[in-house]
Design an enzyme around this catalytic site. Sequence first.
Site, PDB file in Angstrom:
ATOM      1  N   LYS A  75      33.277  22.853   7.600  1.00 44.02           N
ATOM      2  CA  LYS A  75      33.638  22.866   6.283  1.00 44.02           C
ATOM      3  C   LYS A  75      33.223  24.006   5.514  1.00 44.02           C
ATOM      4  CE  LYS A  75      35.140  17.973   6.222  1.00 44.02           C
ATOM      5  NZ  LYS A  75      34.901  16.785   5.211  1.00 44.02           N
ATOM      6  N   ASP A 111      39.251  15.835  -0.411  1.00 45.80           N
ATOM      7  CA  ASP A 111      38.328  14.432  -0.336  1.00 45.80           C
ATOM      8  C   ASP A 111      38.269  13.663  -1.685  1.00 45.80           C
ATOM      9  OD1 ASP A 111      37.742  14.511   2.418  1.00 45.80           O
ATOM     10  OD2 ASP A 111      35.950  15.678   2.557  1.00 45.80           O
TER      11      ASP A 111
HETATM   12  P1  NAP Z   1      26.007  13.146   6.390  1.00 40.61           P
HETATM   13  O1  NAP Z   1      26.493  14.429   5.763  1.00 40.61           O
HETATM   14  O2  NAP Z   1      25.644  13.496   7.682  1.00 40.61           O
HETATM   15  O3  NAP Z   1      25.312  12.155   5.808  1.00 40.61           O
HETATM   16  C1  NAP Z   1      24.818  10.983   6.347  1.00 40.61           C
HETATM   17  C2  NAP Z   1      24.452  10.176   5.167  1.00 40.61           C
HETATM   18  O4  NAP Z   1      23.896   8.906   5.802  1.00 40.61           O
HETATM   19  C3  NAP Z   1      22.901  10.490   4.575  1.00 40.61           C
HETATM   20  O5  NAP Z   1      22.815  10.391   3.425  1.00 40.61           O
HETATM   21  C4  NAP Z   1      21.962   9.788   5.569  1.00 40.61           C
HETATM   22  O6  NAP Z   1      20.705   9.714   5.013  1.00 40.61           O
HETATM   23  C5  NAP Z   1      22.904   8.586   5.591  1.00 40.61           C
HETATM   24  N1  NAP Z   1      22.396   7.651   6.874  1.00 40.61           N
HETATM   25  C6  NAP Z   1      22.542   7.757   8.093  1.00 40.61           C
HETATM   26  N2  NAP Z   1      22.083   6.776   8.672  1.00 40.61           N
HETATM   27  C7  NAP Z   1      21.598   5.658   7.998  1.00 40.61           C
HETATM   28  C8  NAP Z   1      21.051   4.688   8.159  1.00 40.61           C
HETATM   29  N3  NAP Z   1      20.818   4.039   9.445  1.00 40.61           N
HETATM   30  N4  NAP Z   1      20.532   3.874   6.994  1.00 40.61           N
HETATM   31  C9  NAP Z   1      20.959   4.455   5.686  1.00 40.61           C
HETATM   32  N5  NAP Z   1      21.568   5.651   5.548  1.00 40.61           N
HETATM   33  C10 NAP Z   1      21.840   6.521   6.637  1.00 40.61           C
HETATM   34  O7  NAP Z   1      27.599  12.455   6.852  1.00 40.61           O
HETATM   35  P2  NAP Z   1      28.939  12.457   5.806  1.00 40.61           P
HETATM   36  O8  NAP Z   1      29.664  13.560   6.031  1.00 40.61           O
HETATM   37  O9  NAP Z   1      28.280  12.447   4.292  1.00 40.61           O
HETATM   38  O10 NAP Z   1      29.639  11.005   6.189  1.00 40.61           O
HETATM   39  C11 NAP Z   1      29.085   9.961   5.793  1.00 40.61           C
HETATM   40  C12 NAP Z   1      30.016   8.797   6.428  1.00 40.61           C
HETATM   41  O11 NAP Z   1      31.158   8.594   5.544  1.00 40.61           O
HETATM   42  C13 NAP Z   1      30.339   8.954   7.952  1.00 40.61           C
HETATM   43  O12 NAP Z   1      30.284   7.519   8.416  1.00 40.61           O
HETATM   44  C14 NAP Z   1      31.754   9.319   7.740  1.00 40.61           C
HETATM   45  O13 NAP Z   1      32.458   8.950   8.983  1.00 40.61           O
HETATM   46  C15 NAP Z   1      32.410   8.621   6.532  1.00 40.61           C
HETATM   47  N6  NAP Z   1      33.304   9.430   5.941  1.00 40.61           N
HETATM   48  C16 NAP Z   1      34.522   8.868   5.819  1.00 40.61           C
HETATM   49  C17 NAP Z   1      35.582   9.666   5.291  1.00 40.61           C
HETATM   50  C18 NAP Z   1      36.942   8.801   5.439  1.00 40.61           C
HETATM   51  O14 NAP Z   1      37.976   9.620   5.170  1.00 40.61           O
HETATM   52  N7  NAP Z   1      37.073   7.548   5.456  1.00 40.61           N
HETATM   53  C19 NAP Z   1      35.603  11.109   5.067  1.00 40.61           C
HETATM   54  C20 NAP Z   1      34.158  11.517   4.931  1.00 40.61           C
HETATM   55  C21 NAP Z   1      33.190  10.787   5.366  1.00 40.61           C
HETATM   56  P3  NAP Z   1      19.451  10.322   5.184  1.00 40.61           P
HETATM   57  O15 NAP Z   1      19.753  11.590   4.253  1.00 40.61           O
HETATM   58  O16 NAP Z   1      18.401   9.465   4.846  1.00 40.61           O
HETATM   59  O17 NAP Z   1      19.612  10.876   6.571  1.00 40.61           O
END
Ligand code: NAP
Length: 289
Positions: A75, A111
């Site tokens: 991205k 998004d």
């Molecule tokens: P990312 O940039 O990798 O960020 C991951 C986040 O999750 C970080 O804040 C991380 O905390 C936290 N995390 C990971 N494991 C955790 C745990 N066991 N307990 C608490 N916090 C935890 O990922 P992202 O792109 O933001 O995506 C996050 C989620 O949103 C994903 O599951 C993705 O599938 C979902 N999503 C869905 C859509 C949709 O269209 N529905 C769109 C975008 C994303 P730390 O900083 O402590 O590591």
Amino acid sequence: MSASSSERPIPRLAGVCGWPIHHSLSPILHSYWLKEMGLLGAYVPFAVSPKTAIEAFRSLKQTSISGVNVTLPLKGAAFKAADVATEEAQRLGVANCLYKSRGQLVAHNTDLEGFAAPLIAKRGVSRLQNGSALVVGAGGASRAVLGALLSMGVPEICLINRTDTKAEDLVSQVHVPSLYALPWAQRQEAVLRADLIVNASAAGMSGKPDLDLSLEGGREGALVYDLIYTPRVTSLMKAAMKNGMETLGGLEMLIAQARPSFKLFFGQAPLTELNPSEILFEALRTGHR
Ligand code: NAP
């Protein structure tokens, strides 16, 4: 070449770029709309290596491809590769959609709209403007969630993240009075005062630990919006239902962020009555993506 064959419309081509890309549901989603709307076109997955992503994106201008969606980890590269960026892409500093306009490659991000549309449909803007929100997670998805909530005028937004410093950094980058961070250790206090709880963390995804957050004592009628869509109903959503709260799942956002891209690539918005939820759930259930 005969006159009739030269007048035949050229099918529009679009796709989704990622590395890896085999898991993406986007081809199923867009292909469903194309078929149901009887449009000539195709939407396919493209594996694009992060090492050559900028070059690959710039080369789109030399092809007949209408545009592409972009997923992790490309991205940032998509944003950099573009000639111009829409306001939405500039706000987030990353692009999930690249399209061509007047010979230029445009970076866009759907998004914000993808997160907001199902939320507004469920709650209405005025209710959101009179309540407080709790957002869990400080990664890429969280930025879009915060951007959308701020645009809607949600008056109080609390951000918590497992790693406190990331939430603090994000809050200071955004720098608006309505947004503040609380330490992870105080997350239960934050639940008590939230009318909207958004899980924008990766916790709760199939194969990963559940989010370590109890909803007990949370406000009755509060809405829990979990961005995760595998599983269809997460443990957090189940807990919300037990506590008399409402729920929204991540598939709604996935579909809503795809709608504006489809219009940009194929020239028509997907008809609102065409809801691909069931075929997406089926694809997730069977693993046939
Ligand atoms: P990312 O940039 O990798 O960020 C991951 C986040 O999750 C970080 O804040 C991380 O905390 C936290 N995390 C990971 N494991 C955790 C745990 N066991 N307990 C608490 N916090 C935890 O990922 P992202 O792109 O933001 O995506 C996050 C989620 O949103 C994903 O599951 C993705 O599938 C979902 N999503 C869905 C859509 C949709 O269209 N529905 C769109 C975008 C994303 P730390 O900083 O402590 O590591």
